[in-house]
Design a protein around this motif. Structure first.
Motif, PDB file in Angstrom:
ATOM      1  N   ILE A  41      -3.714  -3.604   1.860  1.00  0.00           N
ATOM      2  CA  ILE A  41      -5.220  -4.288   2.740  1.00  0.00           C
ATOM      3  C   ILE A  41      -4.803  -5.981   2.167  1.00  0.00           C
ATOM      4  O   ILE A  41      -5.029  -6.439   3.623  1.00  0.00           O
ATOM      5  CB  ILE A  41      -6.223  -3.692   2.692  1.00  0.00           C
ATOM      6  N   ARG A  42      -5.339  -6.173   1.132  1.00  0.00           N
ATOM      7  CA  ARG A  42      -5.355  -8.091   0.799  1.00  0.00           C
ATOM      8  C   ARG A  42      -3.785  -7.885   1.187  1.00  0.00           C
ATOM      9  O   ARG A  42      -3.977  -9.582   1.680  1.00  0.00           O
ATOM     10  CB  ARG A  42      -5.209  -7.522  -0.707  1.00  0.00           C
ATOM     11  N   LEU A  43      -2.756  -8.358   1.474  1.00  0.00           N
ATOM     12  CA  LEU A  43      -1.468  -8.305   1.296  1.00  0.00           C
ATOM     13  C   LEU A  43      -1.315  -8.753   3.090  1.00  0.00           C
ATOM     14  O   LEU A  43      -1.197  -9.006   3.310  1.00  0.00           O
ATOM     15  CB  LEU A  43      -0.320  -7.524   0.530  1.00  0.00           C
ATOM     16  N   ARG A  44      -1.715  -7.536   3.965  1.00  0.00           N
ATOM     17  CA  ARG A  44      -1.693  -7.860   4.722  1.00  0.00           C
ATOM     18  C   ARG A  44      -2.893  -8.913   6.037  1.00  0.00           C
ATOM     19  O   ARG A  44      -2.193  -9.193   6.888  1.00  0.00           O
ATOM     20  CB  ARG A  44      -2.055  -6.119   5.296  1.00  0.00           C
ATOM     21  N   ASP A  45      -4.028  -8.833   5.240  1.00  0.00           N
ATOM     22  CA  ASP A  45      -4.593  -9.390   5.487  1.00  0.00           C
ATOM     23  C   ASP A  45      -4.400 -11.512   5.479  1.00  0.00           C
ATOM     24  O   ASP A  45      -4.418 -12.220   5.982  1.00  0.00           O
ATOM     25  CB  ASP A  45      -6.111  -9.534   3.971  1.00  0.00           C
ATOM     26  N   ALA A  46      -3.666 -11.268   4.130  1.00  0.00           N
ATOM     27  CA  ALA A  46      -2.444 -12.880   3.827  1.00  0.00           C
ATOM     28  C   ALA A  46      -1.143 -13.113   5.029  1.00  0.00           C
ATOM     29  O   ALA A  46      -0.535 -13.459   4.440  1.00  0.00           O
ATOM     30  CB  ALA A  46      -2.396 -12.667   2.180  1.00  0.00           C
ATOM     31  N   GLY A  47      -1.607 -12.060   5.865  1.00  0.00           N
ATOM     32  CA  GLY A  47      -0.102 -12.037   6.741  1.00  0.00           C
ATOM     33  C   GLY A  47       1.120 -11.595   5.787  1.00  0.00           C
ATOM     34  O   GLY A  47       2.347 -11.493   6.962  1.00  0.00           O
ATOM     35  N   ILE A  48       1.070 -11.016   5.088  1.00  0.00           N
ATOM     36  CA  ILE A  48       2.675 -10.645   3.831  1.00  0.00           C
ATOM     37  C   ILE A  48       2.892  -9.131   3.812  1.00  0.00           C
ATOM     38  O   ILE A  48       2.034  -8.540   4.231  1.00  0.00           O
ATOM     39  CB  ILE A  48       1.978 -10.540   3.010  1.00  0.00           C
ATOM     40  N   ASP A  49       4.035  -8.891   4.649  1.00  0.00           N
ATOM     41  CA  ASP A  49       4.542  -7.693   4.886  1.00  0.00           C
ATOM     42  C   ASP A  49       4.942  -6.780   3.553  1.00  0.00           C
ATOM     43  O   ASP A  49       4.715  -6.782   2.308  1.00  0.00           O
ATOM     44  CB  ASP A  49       5.815  -7.366   5.245  1.00  0.00           C
ATOM     45  N   CYS A  50       4.171  -5.637   3.753  1.00  0.00           N
ATOM     46  CA  CYS A  50       4.379  -4.618   2.215  1.00  0.00           C
ATOM     47  C   CYS A  50       4.544  -3.940   2.470  1.00  0.00           C
ATOM     48  O   CYS A  50       4.909  -2.803   4.051  1.00  0.00           O
ATOM     49  CB  CYS A  50       3.479  -4.838   1.653  1.00  0.00           C
ATOM     50  N   LEU A  51       5.472  -2.460   1.802  1.00  0.00           N
ATOM     51  CA  LEU A  51       5.664  -0.910   1.589  1.00  0.00           C
ATOM     52  C   LEU A  51       4.997  -0.070   0.918  1.00  0.00           C
ATOM     53  O   LEU A  51       5.409  -0.916  -0.891  1.00  0.00           O
ATOM     54  CB  LEU A  51       7.283  -1.495   1.609  1.00  0.00           C
ATOM     55  N   LEU A  52       4.960   0.715   0.956  1.00  0.00           N
ATOM     56  CA  LEU A  52       4.187   1.529   0.008  1.00  0.00           C
ATOM     57  C   LEU A  52       5.689   2.754  -0.131  1.00  0.00           C
ATOM     58  O   LEU A  52       5.096   3.652   0.939  1.00  0.00           O
ATOM     59  CB  LEU A  52       2.980   2.121  -0.282  1.00  0.00           C
ATOM     60  N   LEU A  53       5.294   3.780  -1.755  1.00  0.00           N
ATOM     61  CA  LEU A  53       6.111   4.198  -1.314  1.00  0.00           C
ATOM     62  C   LEU A  53       5.436   5.113  -2.314  1.00  0.00           C
ATOM     63  O   LEU A  53       4.634   5.777  -3.292  1.00  0.00           O
ATOM     64  CB  LEU A  53       6.754   3.987  -3.019  1.00  0.00           C
ATOM     65  N   GLU A  54       4.858   6.377  -2.227  1.00  0.00           N
ATOM     66  CA  GLU A  54       4.124   7.429  -1.757  1.00  0.00           C
ATOM     67  C   GLU A  54       4.602   8.768  -1.862  1.00  0.00           C
ATOM     68  O   GLU A  54       5.555   9.199  -0.962  1.00  0.00           O
ATOM     69  CB  GLU A  54       2.692   7.932  -1.216  1.00  0.00           C
ATOM     70  N   ARG A  55       4.528   9.610  -3.713  1.00  0.00           N
ATOM     71  CA  ARG A  55       5.455  10.383  -3.804  1.00  0.00           C
ATOM     72  C   ARG A  55       4.928  12.417  -2.619  1.00  0.00           C
ATOM     73  O   ARG A  55       5.078  12.964  -2.608  1.00  0.00           O
ATOM     74  CB  ARG A  55       5.143  11.056  -5.451  1.00  0.00           C
ATOM     75  N   ASP A  56       3.559  12.336  -2.478  1.00  0.00           N
ATOM     76  CA  ASP A  56       2.819  13.002  -2.458  1.00  0.00           C
ATOM     77  C   ASP A  56       2.553  12.908  -0.093  1.00  0.00           C
ATOM     78  O   ASP A  56       3.520  12.228   0.077  1.00  0.00           O
ATOM     79  CB  ASP A  56       1.716  13.426  -2.220  1.00  0.00           C
ATOM     80  N   SER A  57       3.285  14.001   0.024  1.00  0.00           N
ATOM     81  CA  SER A  57       2.763  14.032   1.299  1.00  0.00           C
ATOM     82  C   SER A  57       1.787  13.568   2.397  1.00  0.00           C
ATOM     83  O   SER A  57       1.986  13.561   3.841  1.00  0.00           O
ATOM     84  CB  SER A  57       3.416  15.645   1.717  1.00  0.00           C
ATOM     85  N   ILE A  58       1.062  13.305   2.143  1.00  0.00           N
ATOM     86  CA  ILE A  58      -0.784  12.802   2.594  1.00  0.00           C
ATOM     87  C   ILE A  58      -0.644  12.271   1.450  1.00  0.00           C
ATOM     88  O   ILE A  58      -0.994  11.750   0.212  1.00  0.00           O
ATOM     89  CB  ILE A  58      -1.216  14.256   2.802  1.00  0.00           C
ATOM     90  N   PRO A  59      -1.189  10.577   1.056  1.00  0.00           N
ATOM     91  CA  PRO A  59      -1.785   9.727   0.148  1.00  0.00           C
ATOM     92  C   PRO A  59      -3.232  10.599  -0.275  1.00  0.00           C
ATOM     93  O   PRO A  59      -3.998  10.543   0.601  1.00  0.00           O
ATOM     94  CB  PRO A  59      -1.866   8.594   0.984  1.00  0.00           C
ATOM     95  N   SER A  60      -3.166  10.656  -1.433  1.00  0.00           N
ATOM     96  CA  SER A  60      -4.447  11.072  -1.913  1.00  0.00           C
ATOM     97  C   SER A  60      -4.743  10.334  -2.762  1.00  0.00           C
ATOM     98  O   SER A  60      -5.775   9.695  -4.011  1.00  0.00           O
ATOM     99  CB  SER A  60      -4.396  12.770  -2.148  1.00  0.00           C
ATOM    100  N   GLY A  61      -3.668  10.958  -4.736  1.00  0.00           N
ATOM    101  CA  GLY A  61      -4.294  10.746  -5.934  1.00  0.00           C
ATOM    102  C   GLY A  61      -5.375  10.991  -5.969  1.00  0.00           C
ATOM    103  O   GLY A  61      -5.918  12.662  -5.751  1.00  0.00           O
ATOM    104  N   SER A  62      -5.767  10.350  -7.221  1.00  0.00           N
ATOM    105  CA  SER A  62      -7.193  11.109  -8.186  1.00  0.00           C
ATOM    106  C   SER A  62      -7.954  10.468  -7.316  1.00  0.00           C
ATOM    107  O   SER A  62      -9.458  11.327  -7.371  1.00  0.00           O
ATOM    108  CB  SER A  62      -7.280   9.684  -9.590  1.00  0.00           C
ATOM    109  N   THR A  63      -8.362   9.443  -6.470  1.00  0.00           N
ATOM    110  CA  THR A  63      -9.239   9.123  -5.718  1.00  0.00           C
ATOM    111  C   THR A  63      -9.531  10.339  -4.903  1.00  0.00           C
ATOM    112  O   THR A  63     -10.999  10.763  -4.438  1.00  0.00           O
ATOM    113  CB  THR A  63      -8.842   7.873  -4.952  1.00  0.00           C
TER     114      THR A  63
END
Length: 468
Positions: A41-63
């Protein structure tokens, strides 16, 4: 190419460049939990492209497994409600809980960064409110920000929706197996695997490790957190210590590996978290002998080891009607009650029969709970408990670790000699947090403070690096 996971673990590849025809993107983020999504979100707010690589089928994690409460000071919401708080006071509270062990540079960076994150989340449409009615242990002001649903899953859904709407790309079921670096320790990119074992590559200008701690790695827990060797792990199974393994392979420095968040109120056998608000508003923990055994107001993290030291590694959360009313405002507790966790006792003998202890011992324990009385553990009570009594059986659990790669105030990963890697960043579960080096250093909300505050700082650092 295909990859045999059993034969080839996560590894470091030294090369002058990435394979031919490798796609490139300015920022790659390993992990789409709260930390990774905040950085995006911080990167896109600055207009910068980004890619997230997530191991799960749905982003979840500890949160997603947490209550989803983010502590922050000097936010727009606090000002609107007239809450007297400051980032300085918040930083003092974090430091005080660790008896000065928390890394000062990260305490300052995160308590500032999380405010920017919260206000930006609101600006981008995430609906937040401040938890009211009580204070968690160690906090001197109401600063827990939450979605109206009061669940970590709802928070994660909001963060993912906001990040992708802003233009961040998320690839799920993509497990990073290779980090590519040149001979000067500059990250070139990563290799990541799909479920069929196929490896794909992506080059980047900056890599952010926002992936995980090591609570799900039994061997590491046994070696580094001996008090939790036999505890229930209530965190995310993806916390396998990958970031630390990469760091060791790179001769990166680690810190605070003895720090973690425990919880002394894991409902058993239903397997659910019970809010510690029950303790803060008058509830107590009683063991199989009918005795209290610790100051419940010190904090839920260190309470885990206290509960695990009791007969059978069990205790009963005992409370009364006003506290039950409060507990029922928390969705996790409501679901546990539906599953049969709550027991009711009309009087002391009935409660003693439920716990399996003597009536006389239990009566002495309850007689020690009185308005204005300070007990031998140092807890001062606001009032006594009144029948009917309610009880929930709990054990101690490990939720997530608080140690990891050592980083500077801008989230650069540090080498053993203290110098930063050129373009390798870490935050959240991958990096050291602000809870010191033991269970008692965890201030309520420190996990999401490190995830959201750290994600915000890492995103800002990455943006600045790329914009140069």
């Amino acid at each position: 190419m295909t990859y045999n996971f059993a034969e080839h673990p996560a590894r470091i590849v030294r090369a002058a460049e990435m394979p031919d025809d490798t796609p490139a993107i300015p920022a790659v983020i390993v992990g789409a939990g709260a930390c990774g999504l905040t950085a995006a979100i911080r990167l896109r707010d600055a207009g910068i492209d980004c890619l997230l690589l997530e191991r799960d089928s749905i982003p979840s994690g500890s949160t997603a497994l947490s209550s989803g409460f983010i502590p922050a000071a000097e936010t727009r919401l606090q000002r609107e409600l007239g809450i007297d708080d400051s980032q300085t006071r918040f930083a003092e509270d974090v430091t005080e809980k660790t008896h000065g062990q928390a890394a000062p540079h990260l305490v300052q960076a995160y308590t500032r960064g999380v405010t920017g994150a919260i206000d930006t989340f609101e600006r981008l449409g995430i609906k937040l409110e401040i938890l009211d009615g009580f204070l968690y242990p160690g906090h001197r002001a109401r600063r827990m920000h939450t979605t109206p649903e009061r669940t970590g899953a709802a928070l994660m859904a909001s963060l993912e929706r906001t990040a992708t709407a802003a233009g961040a790309d998320v690839l799920v079921e993509s497990v990073v197996r290779e980090l590519w670096l040149d001979e000067d320790d500059r990250v070139l990119g990563v290799g990541y695997a799909s479920p069929d074992g196929t490896i794909a590559y992506v080059a980047c200008d900056v890599l952010i490790l926002a992936c995980n701690g090591f609570g799900g790695n039994a061997a590491m827990v046994h070696a580094l957190l001996p008090a939790m060797r036999d505890a229930t792990f209530a965190g995310h199974t993806g916390n396998d210590g990958s970031a630390i393994a990469w760091g060791r392979a790179l001769n990166a420095r680690t810190a605070d590996l003895g720090g973690y968040q425990g919880h002394g109120s894991w409902i058993t056998p239903q397997g659910a978290l019970m809010t510690w608000a029950v303790m803060m508003e008058g509830g107590v923990q009683i063991n199989a002998r009918g005795e209290r055994f610790q100051n419940e107001n010190n904090g839920y993290s260190e309470a885990a080891t206290g509960v695990l030291a009791q007969p059978g590694s069990l205790a009963w959360n005992v409370f009364d009607e006003p506290v039950l009313t409060l507990a029922r405002t928390f969705p996790d507790y409501v679901e546990a009650e539906k599953a049969g966790a709550l027991r009711t006792a009309g009087d002391v003998p009935a409660l003693a029969a439920l716990i399996g202890c003597s009536v006389e011992t239990l009566q002495r324990t309850l007689d020690g709970i009185a308005a204005g009385r300070t007990d031998a553990f140092g807890r001062t009570f606001k009032r006594s408990l009144q029948a009917p009594y309610y009880a929930v059986k709990v054990t101690g659990a490990l939720f997530h670790t608080q140690g990891g790669l050592d980083i500077d105030a801008e989230c650069h990963v540090l080498r053993e000699d203290g110098s930063p890697f050129p373009n390798l960043l870490a935050a959240g579960g991958a990096a050291r947090g602000v809870s010191g080096n033991d269970v008692w250093g965890y201030l309520s909300g420190n996990g999401l403070l490190s995830a959201v505050g750290g994600g915000w700082v890492a995103g800002a650092t990455a943006a600045a690096h790329i914009q140069k």
